[in-house]
Design an enzyme around this catalytic site. Structure first.
Site, PDB file in Angstrom:
ATOM      1  N   ARG A  83       0.806  -1.226   0.000  1.00  0.00           N
ATOM      2  CA  ARG A  83       0.000   0.000   0.000  1.00  0.00           C
ATOM      3  C   ARG A  83       0.841   1.278   0.000  1.00  0.00           C
ATOM      4  NH1 ARG A  83      -3.067  -3.961   1.669  1.00  0.00           N
ATOM      5  NH2 ARG A  83      -1.213  -4.582   2.814  1.00  0.00           N
ATOM      6  N   THR A  84       1.811   1.341   0.907  1.00  0.00           N
ATOM      7  CA  THR A  84       2.580   2.588   1.029  1.00  0.00           C
ATOM      8  C   THR A  84       3.371   2.825  -0.254  1.00  0.00           C
ATOM      9  OG1 THR A  84       2.760   2.150   3.384  1.00  0.00           O
ATOM     10  CG2 THR A  84       4.225   3.830   2.501  1.00  0.00           C
ATOM     11  N   LYS A 112      26.888  -4.714  -3.280  1.00  0.00           N
ATOM     12  CA  LYS A 112      28.356  -4.669  -3.374  1.00  0.00           C
ATOM     13  C   LYS A 112      28.987  -4.165  -2.084  1.00  0.00           C
ATOM     14  CE  LYS A 112      27.958  -2.978  -8.090  1.00  0.00           C
ATOM     15  NZ  LYS A 112      28.299  -1.796  -8.885  1.00  0.00           N
ATOM     16  N   ARG A 133      11.689   3.506   3.112  1.00  0.00           N
ATOM     17  CA  ARG A 133      11.181   2.542   4.098  1.00  0.00           C
ATOM     18  C   ARG A 133      12.298   1.555   4.395  1.00  0.00           C
ATOM     19  NH1 ARG A 133       5.814  -1.129   4.398  1.00  0.00           N
ATOM     20  NH2 ARG A 133       5.028   0.900   5.042  1.00  0.00           N
ATOM     21  N   HIS A 167       5.578   5.509  11.437  1.00  0.00           N
ATOM     22  CA  HIS A 167       5.017   5.453  10.075  1.00  0.00           C
ATOM     23  C   HIS A 167       4.130   6.695   9.924  1.00  0.00           C
ATOM     24  CE1 HIS A 167       3.612   4.067   6.334  1.00  0.00           C
ATOM     25  NE2 HIS A 167       3.276   2.831   6.617  1.00  0.00           N
TER      26      HIS A 167
HETATM   27  C1  NCD Z   1       1.787  -1.257   7.957  1.00  0.00           C
HETATM   28  C2  NCD Z   1       3.285  -1.149   8.074  1.00  0.00           C
HETATM   29  O1  NCD Z   1       4.008  -1.426   7.135  1.00  0.00           O
HETATM   30  O2  NCD Z   1       3.695  -0.753   9.145  1.00  0.00           O
HETATM   31  N1  NCD Z   1       1.321  -1.410   6.657  1.00  0.00           N
HETATM   32  C3  NCD Z   1       1.133  -0.273   5.916  1.00  0.00           C
HETATM   33  O3  NCD Z   1       2.030   0.488   5.680  1.00  0.00           O
HETATM   34  N2  NCD Z   1      -0.123  -0.028   5.529  1.00  0.00           N
HETATM   35  C4  NCD Z   1       1.188  -2.201   8.918  1.00  0.00           C
HETATM   36  C5  NCD Z   1       1.731  -3.586   9.014  1.00  0.00           C
HETATM   37  O4  NCD Z   1       2.620  -3.990   8.277  1.00  0.00           O
HETATM   38  O5  NCD Z   1       1.201  -4.289   9.874  1.00  0.00           O
END
Ligand code: NCD
Length: 360
Positions: A83-84, A112, A133, A167
Site C-alpha cells: 500500500r505505502t 556490493k 522505508r 510510520h
Molecule cells: C503497515 C506497516 O508497514 O507498518 N502497513 C502499511 O504500511 N499499511 C502495517 C503492518 O505492516 O502491519
C-alpha cells in the site's frame, strides 16, 4: 547554512529536529509523526478532501498532473510494502513527478557493500524527493536527513516506515479517514474513545496514530494487548506530558463503549522468542462477526493492513469497516503532503481549484 552539529541535532526533541535542519524555512523532511501539528493537519485534510471529491473529473486530474512536472522522486523500500509503496508511487506520478524505485537491495550497489548512507546520498544527488522505508528504527531520521542538511542539499525526505518505530504518513491517512467519518469539530469536542488492539509494542502504525491523536485533547486512547505486546512507555510518557486520557488493558473491551477500534496484526518480523511463544494471543484479540452486534451504528473499525486473521474478510461488508476507504485515502493524503512539502498548496488552490473552477 546553520552550523548545527550532529550531536546538537540529536539532543533536540523529535518535533524540533526536522525544523532545525530545514533549509530556508521550508519543510525539508517529514520523518516524525510529532511533526504534525494542527495547522499542517488542517492543510493536508483540506487539500486531500478536495482531491478526493474531484478525483473522477478528468480535467481536474489533468491540472493536478501539471503541478510537480519536472520534479523527481526516488522510492527506496528495502522492507516489504504494498500500500505505502504503490500509493506513494502513484501520488508522485499523478502530480507529474518522474519516479524511480529501488526495492530489491540485491540488484543495487547495497549488494556490493555500499553503506545505506551512501546509497541514500546518491538518491539525494539525483532526486528532489526520497521516500524511504527500512527496518532500522531511527535510521532514516537521524543520519541521512542530517547529512542532506549538512551538505546544503535541497532534497526532501519522507519516512515511509522506519522499523517498528514510526510510520507518519500512515498516521496522516488514518486520522484523515477518522476525521472524514466523525467530522473535525465533533472529533475535537465530543470526547470520543479510540481503542487500539493487537501487537501494540511493535506496531509503528499504532505508535504513530497515538501521536497524531494526541493533538485531540478530548480523545480517550485505549491500548488493548497482552503484557508481552503492550504499548511502549515512550508513548505513554508522551500522552502524560500532553495531558491525554489513556487506559492500558489486557482485556478485550465492551465494543459498545468504543467509537473507533484500530486493529493491528502480529508484527512477527520484529519478534524475539518470548514473543513467539505467546503467539496464541490472537485467539483473544481478534475480531469476529459475532462481535459486530456490539458495535454502535456510528462506530468505525480501522486496520492499516495487511491482516493475518485478526480481522475476518466478512467484516469488510459492515458499514463500520473503514480500512479499504483508508487505503484509497492514502493516495490523496500523500499527494497533499508532497504538495505541502514543496510549498505548492497555494498553487494548488489558485491554479488547480480557482483557475479550474473546481470550487465547492
Ligand atoms: C503497515 C506497516 O508497514 O507498518 N502497513 C502499511 O504500511 N499499511 C502495517 C503492518 O505492516 O502491519
Amino acid at each position: 547554512m546553520d552550523k548545527l552539529s550532529y550531536a546538537g541535532f540529536l539532543s533536540l526533541r523529535p518535533s524540533e529536529r526536522a525544523k532545525a535542519i530545514s533549509l530556508n524555512g521550508g519543510c525539508s523532511s517529514f520523518i516524525y509523526t510529532q511533526q504534525i501539528d494542527s495547522s499542517l493537519l488542517e492543510d493536508i485534510v483540506d487539500v486531500a478532501n478536495h482531491i478526493k471529491k474531484h478525483y473522477y473529473d478528468v480535467g481536474f486530474r489533468q491540472k493536478l498532473s501539471t503541478l510537480m512536472t519536472g520534479h523527481s522522486c526516488s522510492l527506496l523500500f528495502t522492507q516489504p510494502s504494498t500500500r505505502t509503496f504503490v500509493s506513494f508511487s502513484l501520488a508522485a506520478q499523478e502530480l507529474g513527478m518522474c519516479v524511480e524505485e529501488i526495492r530489491d537491495p540485491s540488484i543495487s550497489s547495497i549488494y556490493k557493500g555500499e553503506t545505506s548512507v551512501d546509497s541514500l546520498l546518491t538518491l539525494a544527488e539525483l532526486s528532489d524527493l526520497i521516500v524511504l522505508r527500512q527496518n532500522i528504527p531511527g535510521f532514516a531520521i537521524e543520519e541521512i536527513v542530517y547529512e542532506i542538511f549538512r551538505r546544503g542539499m535541497h532534497t526532501k525526505l519522507i519516512n515511509g516506515g522506519s522499523g517498528s518505530d514510526q510510520h507518519p504518513t500512515q498516521a496522516l491517512l488514518d486520522i484523515f479517514t477518522i476525521l472524514a467519518h466523525f467530522g473535525i469539530d465533533k472529533f475535537k469536542n465530543n470526547g470520543y474513545t479510540v481503542a487500539m488492539m493487537g501487537d501494540l509494542k511493535h506496531s509503528r502504525t499504532v505508535r504513530s496514530l497515538s501521536y497524531v491523536l494526541s493533538l485531540f485533547k478530548n480523545v480517550h486512547q485505549v491500548f488493548i494487548a497482552p503484557e508481552t505486546f503492550a504499548i511502549k512507555q515512550d508513548i505513554l510518557d508522551h500522552l502524560k506530558e500532553n495531558d491525554i486520557k489513556y487506559t492500558v488493558t489486557e482485556n478485550k473491551p465492551n465494543f459498545r463503549n468504543i467509537d473507533c477500534l484500530y486493529l493491528t496484526r502480529m508484527q512477527s518480523e520484529y519478534h524475539d522468542e518470548v514473543a513467539v511463544a505467546n503467539f496464541g494471543y490472537l485467539d483473544k484479540y481478534k475480531l469476529s462477526v459475532d462481535d459486530m452486534d456490539s458495535f454502535n451504528e456510528n462506530a468505525i473499525i480501522m486496520h492499516p493492513l495487511p491482516r493475518k486473521g485478526e480481522l475476518p474478510i466478512a467484516i469488510d461488508d459492515y458499514k463500520q469497516a473503514k480500512y479499504w476507504e483508508a487505503v484509497r485515502n492514502g493516495k490523496f493524503v500523500r499527494m497533499a503532503l508532497i504538495l505541502s512539502m514543496f510549498n505548492m498548496l497555494d498553487v494548488f488552490w489558485l491554479k488547480v481549484v480557482k483557475g479550474g473552477l473546481w470550487v465547492c
